[in-house]
Design an enzyme around this catalytic site. Structure first.
Site, short mmCIF file in Angstrom:
data_model
loop_
_atom_site.label_atom_id
_atom_site.label_comp_id
_atom_site.label_asym_id
_atom_site.label_seq_id
_atom_site.Cartn_x
_atom_site.Cartn_y
_atom_site.Cartn_z
N SER A 215 0.79 -1.23 0.00
CA SER A 215 0.00 0.00 0.00
C SER A 215 0.83 1.29 0.00
CB SER A 215 -0.96 0.00 1.19
OG SER A 215 -1.90 -1.02 1.02
N LYS A 264 -9.04 -5.58 11.43
CA LYS A 264 -10.21 -5.09 10.69
C LYS A 264 -11.50 -5.07 11.51
CE LYS A 264 -8.90 -6.10 5.93
NZ LYS A 264 -9.30 -6.79 4.72
N ASP A 301 -13.06 -3.64 0.16
CA ASP A 301 -12.51 -4.85 -0.46
C ASP A 301 -13.43 -5.36 -1.57
OD1 ASP A 301 -10.16 -5.06 0.98
OD2 ASP A 301 -11.07 -6.24 2.59
N ARG A 356 -17.55 -23.01 9.30
CA ARG A 356 -17.27 -21.59 9.10
C ARG A 356 -18.09 -21.05 7.93
NH1 ARG A 356 -11.18 -19.23 8.28
NH2 ARG A 356 -11.59 -17.12 8.99
N GLY A 439 -5.25 -11.17 -8.70
CA GLY A 439 -5.63 -10.43 -7.48
C GLY A 439 -5.05 -9.03 -7.33
P1 ATR Z 1 -8.61 -13.85 4.90
O1 ATR Z 1 -9.07 -12.81 5.85
O2 ATR Z 1 -7.44 -13.39 4.04
O3 ATR Z 1 -9.70 -14.41 4.06
P2 ATR Z 1 -8.61 -16.08 6.75
O4 ATR Z 1 -9.75 -15.49 7.47
O5 ATR Z 1 -7.50 -16.66 7.55
O6 ATR Z 1 -7.94 -15.02 5.77
O7 ATR Z 1 -9.15 -17.20 5.73
C1 ATR Z 1 -8.32 -18.01 5.01
C2 ATR Z 1 -9.15 -18.93 4.12
O8 ATR Z 1 -8.24 -19.84 3.47
C3 ATR Z 1 -10.13 -19.79 4.92
O9 ATR Z 1 -11.24 -20.05 4.12
C4 ATR Z 1 -9.31 -21.07 5.16
O10 ATR Z 1 -10.10 -22.20 5.41
P3 ATR Z 1 -10.49 -22.63 6.91
O11 ATR Z 1 -11.66 -21.76 7.30
O12 ATR Z 1 -10.83 -24.06 6.82
O13 ATR Z 1 -9.27 -22.35 7.77
C5 ATR Z 1 -8.61 -21.19 3.83
N1 ATR Z 1 -7.42 -22.04 3.95
C6 ATR Z 1 -6.24 -21.71 4.49
N2 ATR Z 1 -5.39 -22.78 4.41
C7 ATR Z 1 -6.07 -23.80 3.82
C8 ATR Z 1 -5.77 -25.15 3.45
N3 ATR Z 1 -4.54 -25.67 3.67
N4 ATR Z 1 -6.73 -25.88 2.85
C9 ATR Z 1 -7.95 -25.37 2.60
N5 ATR Z 1 -8.30 -24.11 2.92
C10 ATR Z 1 -7.39 -23.33 3.52
#
Ligand code: ATR
Length: 471
Positions: A215, A264, A301, A356, A439
């Protein structure tokens, strides 16, 4: 040239360049220590010591540069009748921090302008700085890490990087940084028939960690290309210090913030007013501070996501069919809200942790149907939009495992991951004839509304800034 500055301080030079003041720097080389000691012996007040030191510097350089205005600057700290300058060693800095811990000290900033070896303007600002009580372990780790950066700053704290050391301040950012830019700009403008200078405005991104943030590069580019007086910083704030540090930064005159992980939700909770979008997402990424110091929160976002897709794919019609969204974290919530607002008639939501996804769906809309992570491929034939909002596929993270061979080639495929620029998902989708959008454009576009609100000009997202940010 507007000014010669009798100082080699990079911070002061940057403040002057933010205000578009043209300068030359000359180091005055005076013996600050012995002058300070003799003034202390004479029982001169701390305020007058700072003023006298700034004057010495300006006078010395002015004598050799007749006809040009010369700015001299000095900062000292006063606490319990004692005067403190730059720490002489890491050991001296630790001793100083132990003294200031939990207490209020005064930071005195003196600026003096000379011309033809005579003073023509002077200003002294006194900021009240209240430090958190800091433990011995915190002092040790702070000094070990920060010493190279802070050894040339009065008091040995570099406010720009460490505002979270303070629970309260009464003072302006620029005074604290050692250069009272507002009165300097006023003085320079009075000296010309056509006032040209403006006091700079400041904004910042707050996160933890934050050193990776793109940023500052983006906002500084927009400030430069739009010729706006201003600056934009990345500030690392530990979660337990977020609300107090935000207040400190607002007191210091920062006009706006971007907020990122993990602050946030807290940013939204602390706001005085919030947009319906931020409320719905339950998190804020953009804060605008009004003239009364009130916090207006928004979440851009989703706007960034949609603007990015629309700019890369003119024919994209989200209302034409369902979307499939992978992931149910913070980014996903913003994208789900944006897709629904853009008219998506249905969204399939798939997340490794299904509960979730169920929670997000029940909070946001009955149009969101949660599907199993193991069977997401089955839905690829029904959709017009596919979005990966997980961190999978990012450099250093595991790959996103999905077989998209059944996807309709009219589907728009998007990934919020921007490192690498083209993820494996996008490469696969491209070979199947889909339009793909990476992205980086979301990051750029989410910054647009904040910049416009803080600095008054809507910045342009183009290939130039995209290249600069991915560099
Ligand atoms: P952000 O705010 O950037 O979205 P986050 O809240 O940590 O970050 O969310 C990360 C996302 O990536 C979640 O959907 C997470 O899935 P979980 O809710 O099951 O944790 C997903 N994610 C991260 N690592 C993963 C993995 N190894 N396999 C599948 N999903 C994953």
């Amino acid at each position: 040239m507007d000014l010669i500055i009798a100082s080699k301080s990079e911070t002061r030079q940057r403040i002057l360049s933010c205000a578009k003041i043209v300068t030359k720097t000359i180091s005055p080389r005076i013996d600050e220590d012995s002058i300070t000691k003799s003034l202390v012996v004479e029982k001169v007040t701390p305020r007058d010591i700072a003023d006298a030191l700034a004057e010495h510097k300006a006078k010395k350089v002015s004598t050799k540069n007749p006809g040009t205005r010369v700015l001299g600057c000095d900062q000292i700290l006063a606490f319990e009748g004692e005067v403190f300058g730059k720490p002489e060693s890491a050991y001296a800095l630790k001793r100083m921090l132990r003294r200031f811990s939990g207490q209020t000290h005064y930071l005195i900033t003196a600026n003096v302008i000379y011309k033809n070896a005579k003073p023509i303007w002077r200003h002294v600002a006194i900021s009240h700085m209240t430090m958190y009580p800091i433990t011995e372990a915190e002092i040790e780790s702070y000094v070990a890490e920060a010493w190279p950066d802070v050894q040339h700053t009065a008091g040995g704290y570099y406010f720009e990087q460490n505002p979270h050391l303070f629970s309260k301040i009464k003072g302006n950012w620029f005074d604290i940084m050692g250069l009272s830019i507002e009165p300097i700009v006023k003085f320079l403008n009075q000296q010309t028939t056509e006032p040209t200078h403006q006091s700079p405005k400041l904004a910042a991104v707050l996160g933890h960690p934050i050193s990776h943030s793109k940023s500052p590069r983006m906002h500084r580019h927009w400030l430069k290309t739009n010729e706006i007086s201003g600056d934009y910083f990345a500030i690392d704030i530990p979660p337990q210090r977020f609300s107090e540090t935000l207040k400190v930064l607002i007191t210091a005159g920062v006009v706006g913030f971007n907020v990122t992980v993990p602050h946030k939700e807290k940013a939204l909770a602390l706001s005085d007013q919030r947009s319906a979008t931020a409320e719905k997402i339950g998190a804020a990424n953009t804060l605008v501070i009004d003239a009364n110091g009130k916090i207006n929160a928004d979440n851009t976002d989703g706007h960034g996501f949609i603007a990015n897709l629309r700019s890369h794919c003119k024919y994209w019609a989200p209302e034409a069919g369902p979307a499939l969204v992978l992931g149910a974290g913070g980014a996903s919530r913003a994208i789900l809200v944006a897709l629904l607002e853009a008219g998506a008639p249905k969204i399939y939501l798939s997340n490794r942790t299904q509960q979730r996804a169920l929670d997000v769906a029940s909070q946001l809309s009955p149009l969101i149907e949660v599907i199993s992570w193991d069977h997401k491929e089955k839905y690829l034939t029904k959709i017009v939009t596919l979005v990966n909002t997980t961190s999978l596929g990012m450099t250093g993270k595991p790959p996103l495992k999905i077989n998209i061979s059944k996807i309709n080639s009219a589907t728009l495929v998007s990934d919020i991951v921007y490192a690498p620029i083209e993820t494996h998902l996008l490469i696969q989708a491209k070979t199947l004839g889909c339009t793909v959008v990476g992205g980086i454009g979301m990051l750029l576009n989410q910054g647009v509304p904040g910049f416009e609100a803080w600095f008054g000009i809507r910045p342009v997202v183009n290939a130039e800034i995209e290249a600069l940010v991915i560099e």
